[in-house]
Motif scaffolding. Structure first.
Motif, PDB file in Angstrom:
ATOM      1  N   PRO A   1       2.289   7.998  -4.006  1.00  0.00           N
ATOM      2  CA  PRO A   1       3.444   7.296  -4.577  1.00  0.00           C
ATOM      3  C   PRO A   1       4.798   7.776  -4.050  1.00  0.00           C
ATOM      4  N   GLU A   2       4.889   8.978  -3.517  1.00  0.00           N
ATOM      5  CA  GLU A   2       6.153   9.491  -2.985  1.00  0.00           C
ATOM      6  C   GLU A   2       6.288   9.263  -1.482  1.00  0.00           C
ATOM      7  N   GLY A   3       5.245   8.727  -0.855  1.00  0.00           N
ATOM      8  CA  GLY A   3       5.249   8.523   0.594  1.00  0.00           C
ATOM      9  C   GLY A   3       5.751   7.144   0.979  1.00  0.00           C
ATOM     10  N   PRO A   4       5.477   6.752   2.224  1.00  0.00           N
ATOM     11  CA  PRO A   4       5.926   5.435   2.682  1.00  0.00           C
ATOM     12  C   PRO A   4       5.154   4.310   1.998  1.00  0.00           C
ATOM     13  N   LYS A   5       5.796   3.154   1.950  1.00  0.00           N
ATOM     14  CA  LYS A   5       5.149   1.921   1.498  1.00  0.00           C
ATOM     15  C   LYS A   5       4.798   1.141   2.751  1.00  0.00           C
TER      16      LYS A   5
ATOM     17  N   GLU B   1       1.906  -3.280  11.271  1.00  0.00           N
ATOM     18  CA  GLU B   1       2.125  -2.494  10.064  1.00  0.00           C
ATOM     19  C   GLU B   1       3.620  -2.486   9.755  1.00  0.00           C
ATOM     20  N   LEU B   2       3.976  -2.946   8.573  1.00  0.00           N
ATOM     21  CA  LEU B   2       5.354  -2.900   8.102  1.00  0.00           C
ATOM     22  C   LEU B   2       5.509  -1.626   7.284  1.00  0.00           C
ATOM     23  N   VAL B   3       6.545  -0.838   7.554  1.00  0.00           N
ATOM     24  CA  VAL B   3       6.715   0.462   6.909  1.00  0.00           C
ATOM     25  C   VAL B   3       8.105   0.580   6.295  1.00  0.00           C
ATOM     26  N   GLU B   4       8.147   0.955   5.008  1.00  0.00           N
ATOM     27  CA  GLU B   4       9.402   1.332   4.348  1.00  0.00           C
ATOM     28  C   GLU B   4       9.304   2.816   4.039  1.00  0.00           C
ATOM     29  N   TRP B   5      10.205   3.608   4.624  1.00  0.00           N
ATOM     30  CA  TRP B   5      10.208   5.047   4.367  1.00  0.00           C
ATOM     31  C   TRP B   5      10.757   5.328   2.980  1.00  0.00           C
ATOM     32  N   PRO B   6      10.331   6.441   2.365  1.00  0.00           N
ATOM     33  CA  PRO B   6      10.912   6.811   1.067  1.00  0.00           C
ATOM     34  C   PRO B   6      12.372   7.220   1.224  1.00  0.00           C
ATOM     35  N   PRO B   7      13.146   7.186   0.140  1.00  0.00           N
ATOM     36  CA  PRO B   7      14.563   7.570   0.219  1.00  0.00           C
ATOM     37  C   PRO B   7      14.723   8.971   0.838  1.00  0.00           C
ATOM     38  N   GLY B   8      15.709   9.101   1.723  1.00  0.00           N
ATOM     39  CA  GLY B   8      16.000  10.373   2.365  1.00  0.00           C
ATOM     40  C   GLY B   8      15.206  10.655   3.622  1.00  0.00           C
ATOM     41  N   HIS B   9      14.223   9.810   3.927  1.00  0.00           N
ATOM     42  CA  HIS B   9      13.411   9.999   5.133  1.00  0.00           C
ATOM     43  C   HIS B   9      14.202   9.561   6.359  1.00  0.00           C
ATOM     44  N   THR B  10      14.059  10.281   7.472  1.00  0.00           N
ATOM     45  CA  THR B  10      14.719   9.860   8.708  1.00  0.00           C
ATOM     46  C   THR B  10      14.055   8.614   9.262  1.00  0.00           C
TER      47      THR B  10
ATOM     48  N   GLU C   1       0.843  -1.196   0.000  1.00  0.00           N
ATOM     49  CA  GLU C   1       0.000   0.000   0.000  1.00  0.00           C
ATOM     50  C   GLU C   1       0.879   1.245   0.000  1.00  0.00           C
ATOM     51  N   TYR C   2       0.320   2.354  -0.478  1.00  0.00           N
ATOM     52  CA  TYR C   2       0.993   3.653  -0.514  1.00  0.00           C
ATOM     53  C   TYR C   2       0.087   4.673   0.183  1.00  0.00           C
ATOM     54  N   PRO C   3      -0.001   4.652   1.522  1.00  0.00           N
ATOM     55  CA  PRO C   3      -0.968   5.497   2.226  1.00  0.00           C
ATOM     56  C   PRO C   3      -0.718   6.997   2.065  1.00  0.00           C
ATOM     57  N   GLY C   4       0.497   7.427   1.741  1.00  0.00           N
ATOM     58  CA  GLY C   4       0.801   8.838   1.550  1.00  0.00           C
ATOM     59  C   GLY C   4       0.965   9.196   0.082  1.00  0.00           C
TER      60      GLY C   4
ATOM     61  N   PRO D   1       9.120  15.405  14.720  1.00  0.00           N
ATOM     62  CA  PRO D   1       8.258  16.591  14.603  1.00  0.00           C
ATOM     63  C   PRO D   1       8.173  17.133  13.175  1.00  0.00           C
ATOM     64  N   ALA D   2       9.205  16.923  12.359  1.00  0.00           N
ATOM     65  CA  ALA D   2       9.190  17.413  10.972  1.00  0.00           C
ATOM     66  C   ALA D   2       8.022  16.833  10.174  1.00  0.00           C
ATOM     67  N   GLU D   3       7.531  15.650  10.556  1.00  0.00           N
ATOM     68  CA  GLU D   3       6.412  15.022   9.849  1.00  0.00           C
ATOM     69  C   GLU D   3       5.139  15.849   9.962  1.00  0.00           C
ATOM     70  N   PHE D   4       5.042  16.664  10.987  1.00  0.00           N
ATOM     71  CA  PHE D   4       3.791  17.334  11.315  1.00  0.00           C
ATOM     72  C   PHE D   4       3.847  18.842  11.137  1.00  0.00           C
ATOM     73  N   SER D   5       4.923  19.355  10.529  1.00  0.00           N
ATOM     74  CA  SER D   5       5.031  20.807  10.364  1.00  0.00           C
ATOM     75  C   SER D   5       4.470  21.245   9.026  1.00  0.00           C
TER      76      SER D   5
END
Length: 137
Positions: free
Chosen positions: A102-106, A119-128, A97-100, A133-137
């Motif tokens: 195509p450029e968001g997490p898988k 929930e298994l999460v793969e962050w997109p390249p460059g994500h910490t 799934e791509y909840p965010g 807090p940066a996720e919510f600004s």
């Protein structure tokens, strides 16, 4: 302060250990707490300390996960590879799934033997790692 680990009550300790070790957890140790009850402490090999505790109390009522618990999120490096490995181990992860968008997490979901959702999460390249807090600004 920091969170030490999550603790799940499980119905069948051997079945749950089989599931979580197939997911990639390693057993750190066990504690006998009397009357056949046991705690099993787990962590992923790359983690510095425990992150999951399985609690088995055979004399208690059956586990009911539907009363407030939602899910455990686990970060993975390569979701497609993880899904393939888990499928080969018989764990049956859900679809990619791509909840965010195509450029968001898988993500992909699976359920343990007692009904706990993961929930298994793969962050997109460059994500910490993790959410900051940066996720919510």
């Amino acid at each position: 302060m920091k969170t030490l680990f999550v603790s799940y009550r499980v119905t069948d300790l051997d079945r749950s250990l089989g599931f979580y070790t197939a997911l990639g957890y390693a057993e750190l140790g066990r504690v006998d707490i009397g009357d056949g009850a046991r705690l099993v402490i787990l962590k992923f090999p790359e983690e510095p300390a425990a992150s999951l505790e399985l609690v088995h109390r055979p004399g208690d009522k059956p586990v009911d996960v539907g009363s407030g618990f939602d899910h455990l999120a686990i970060q993975v490096d390569k979701l497609a590879t993880t899904m393939e490995t888990l499928s080969e181990a018989g764990l049956n992860p859900g679809p990619l799934e791509y909840p965010g968008g195509p450029e968001g997490p898988k993500t992909s979901w699976l359920t343990d033997p007692d009904g706990y959702r993961i929930e298994l999460v793969e962050w997109p390249p460059g994500h910490t790692d993790g959410l900051t807090p940066a996720e919510f600004s």
